[in-house]
Design an enzyme around this catalytic site. Sequence first.
Site, mmCIF file in Angstrom:
data_model
loop_
_atom_site.group_PDB
_atom_site.id
_atom_site.type_symbol
_atom_site.label_atom_id
_atom_site.label_comp_id
_atom_site.label_asym_id
_atom_site.label_seq_id
_atom_site.Cartn_x
_atom_site.Cartn_y
_atom_site.Cartn_z
ATOM 1 N N THR A 181 0.847 -1.181 0.000
ATOM 2 C CA THR A 181 0.000 0.000 0.000
ATOM 3 C C THR A 181 0.891 1.242 0.000
ATOM 4 O O THR A 181 2.014 1.205 0.507
ATOM 5 C CB THR A 181 -0.957 -0.001 1.221
ATOM 6 O OG1 THR A 181 -1.798 1.141 1.138
ATOM 7 C CG2 THR A 181 -0.220 0.004 2.547
ATOM 8 N N GLU A 326 -4.343 -2.870 5.246
ATOM 9 C CA GLU A 326 -3.870 -3.453 6.508
ATOM 10 C C GLU A 326 -4.959 -4.253 7.217
ATOM 11 O O GLU A 326 -4.693 -4.897 8.224
ATOM 12 C CB GLU A 326 -3.390 -2.338 7.464
ATOM 13 C CG GLU A 326 -2.159 -1.576 7.001
ATOM 14 C CD GLU A 326 -2.478 -0.395 6.099
ATOM 15 O OE1 GLU A 326 -3.582 -0.371 5.506
ATOM 16 O OE2 GLU A 326 -1.633 0.512 5.975
ATOM 17 N N LYS A 434 -6.712 10.383 -2.477
ATOM 18 C CA LYS A 434 -7.218 9.167 -3.122
ATOM 19 C C LYS A 434 -8.030 9.514 -4.351
ATOM 20 O O LYS A 434 -9.110 10.068 -4.252
ATOM 21 C CB LYS A 434 -8.029 8.325 -2.152
ATOM 22 C CG LYS A 434 -7.978 6.863 -2.539
ATOM 23 C CD LYS A 434 -8.461 5.971 -1.452
ATOM 24 C CE LYS A 434 -7.854 4.592 -1.584
ATOM 25 N NZ LYS A 434 -8.483 3.633 -0.690
ATOM 26 N N TRP A 439 -3.974 5.768 -4.577
ATOM 27 C CA TRP A 439 -3.327 6.796 -3.770
ATOM 28 C C TRP A 439 -2.358 7.662 -4.575
ATOM 29 O O TRP A 439 -1.624 7.174 -5.418
ATOM 30 C CB TRP A 439 -2.535 6.170 -2.630
ATOM 31 C CG TRP A 439 -3.343 5.546 -1.555
ATOM 32 C CD1 TRP A 439 -3.356 4.216 -1.218
ATOM 33 C CD2 TRP A 439 -4.234 6.198 -0.644
ATOM 34 N NE1 TRP A 439 -4.201 4.012 -0.150
ATOM 35 C CE2 TRP A 439 -4.756 5.204 0.221
ATOM 36 C CE3 TRP A 439 -4.648 7.519 -0.465
ATOM 37 C CZ2 TRP A 439 -5.662 5.492 1.243
ATOM 38 C CZ3 TRP A 439 -5.552 7.800 0.544
ATOM 39 C CH2 TRP A 439 -6.047 6.793 1.379
HETATM 40 P P1 AMP Z 1 -6.266 1.182 0.902
HETATM 41 O O1 AMP Z 1 -5.234 0.682 1.810
HETATM 42 O O2 AMP Z 1 -5.753 1.626 -0.426
HETATM 43 O O3 AMP Z 1 -7.402 0.213 0.782
HETATM 44 O O4 AMP Z 1 -6.876 2.500 1.548
HETATM 45 C C1 AMP Z 1 -7.468 2.489 2.806
HETATM 46 C C2 AMP Z 1 -7.902 3.867 3.145
HETATM 47 O O5 AMP Z 1 -8.886 4.323 2.211
HETATM 48 C C3 AMP Z 1 -8.540 4.042 4.493
HETATM 49 O O6 AMP Z 1 -7.594 4.139 5.526
HETATM 50 C C4 AMP Z 1 -9.322 5.327 4.283
HETATM 51 O O7 AMP Z 1 -8.479 6.459 4.364
HETATM 52 C C5 AMP Z 1 -9.796 5.191 2.851
HETATM 53 N N1 AMP Z 1 -11.138 4.569 2.785
HETATM 54 C C6 AMP Z 1 -11.453 3.282 2.595
HETATM 55 N N2 AMP Z 1 -12.794 3.105 2.592
HETATM 56 C C7 AMP Z 1 -13.348 4.315 2.804
HETATM 57 C C8 AMP Z 1 -14.691 4.793 2.929
HETATM 58 N N3 AMP Z 1 -15.738 3.994 2.827
HETATM 59 N N4 AMP Z 1 -14.855 6.114 3.166
HETATM 60 C C9 AMP Z 1 -13.796 6.951 3.266
HETATM 61 N N5 AMP Z 1 -12.520 6.559 3.155
HETATM 62 C C10 AMP Z 1 -12.286 5.263 2.934
#
Ligand code: AMP
Length: 539
Positions: A181, A326, A434, A439
Amino acid sequence: MMQVPLLVGSLLEHAEQFFSKKEVISQTHDKLHRFTYGEIGQRTRRLMSTLNELGIKNGDRIGTLAWNHHRHLEIYFAAPGMGAVLHTINIRLSPEDIIYIINHAEDKVLFIDEDILPLIEHIHTHLTTVEAFVVMTDKAELPDSTIQPLYSYEELLSIGDPNYEFAKDIDENQPAGMCYTSATTGKPKGVVYSHRAIVLHSYALGLVDTAAISESDVSMPVVPQFHVNAWGTPFACTWFGSTQVMPGPRFTPKRLAEFIERFKVTITAGVPTIWLGLLKELEQGNYDTSSLRAVLCGGSAAPLGLIKAFEEKHKIPFYHAYGATETTPLVTISRLKSYQQNLSKEEKFAERARQGILVPGLQMKVVGNNGEIEWNGKEMGELLLKGPWIADEYYNDARSDDAFIEGWFHTGDVVTVDEEGTIKIVDRTKDLIKSGGEWISSVEIENAIMAHDAVFEASVVAIPDEKWQERPVACVVLHEGLEEKVTKENILAFLTPHFPKWWLPDDVLFFEEIPKSSVGKFLKRELREQVKARYSPQG
Ligand code: AMP
């Protein structure tokens, strides 16, 4: 009770035994395939036996650079099924990050989709651990390539043993998968999933009050298989015997809409950008989507308007979920409790636009400036998580100490919690943007801009975007006297060689000063307000 290890291979074995007639429908570059779980099982066993012949051993990492299709699904089970580790690689990252990830994970074999082969040709001399490359193609001939040794997936399968056994001498805490990530600064960070975590997470996806995945479902994962294992759905769906529809390479909203109608998809999962695209397609075409019982939306906040459009206009149940790489990833899902059905229509939508409540099996704690916050929907704090499918470190990475503290994973997400325990994400502490589920590191772009001779300082913030949720905007302070000489185009041209195109800021705004805290840190929240004011000076 018996100490029986929870193993990923056993999920497919179960499907072979009890759902051997159920199907996986898979779009590849050239055609649509249909395989039963009986056939997928045999193909997976063949794959394990040839990987064994290639010298893959317990604990070895097997990388994939691939879209969502049946071959990718087979590796999902073949790698952990023989005690090796499935390492899914995000094909959208920069070549430098992909080189880093493959070398850091020490991948021994890489499975590559044919359209991704040119990328690997470009970087393969930098890969220090890969001993074999396998191209996943329908064609009889291998493509011409400079990469060696290069094998054909189907040829490997044809010489494999269809009765090869899944390994049983595996510890359930052993790595089964891994996924990197993005970090705020520096290279991506690796997360390792144990067999136990994946199996327990699969159970969680089957709970009626979460995703309720079952045998009667036709599941179409749109979230890539390289994003936290397509949110774990291929594991759960295989185990429970659901039909799976894999939408394949470079799919379009049209393909998704057609597949929903044609294969009577009941459940699908993806980021908001995907659903905004599908919505547009549904509005233009005439599709029967009545089979859909759930659209799962996560990865970024689901806009209220999106939820309403799906539910009110198209009568498609829409569920907002939250998680992270994670966390395997399911953490919360937004569903109304029985007594919340009495709320007004608008209140119900507002509730469901929040990220929801914690799924059973996990624990949470929200810590603000003065310790744990009150659950009053107002106080804010960082969300901390604990549980059997929450990581407890980054793979071989000193940055673990910043996020995993005294048994809790610090998510970097700032939330409020109401009396019902429903969380709402209001901000994030990590300096990342995002865009369309992927990211972008603001810090990396800032550093690159600040390398420009004319730039005194620069800060990059996210602005809301209808299609991508967030897009970067660069705020730049130039050295005195240079204000007239440097343009937005100069800055963008300066950045272009260093980043993928989609990382480039949508705009460059020039400031006299960037707001800073007492200790000299950029005050991004205030800067975002200033940027907002620039775009709508009337307020
Ligand atoms: P990733 O590791 O790329 O899956 O990103 C995870 C991160 O995405 C989380 O820590 C949040 O910052 C953001 N995220 C995931 N789901 C949501 C959601 N439903 N609403 C807002 N942010 C989210």
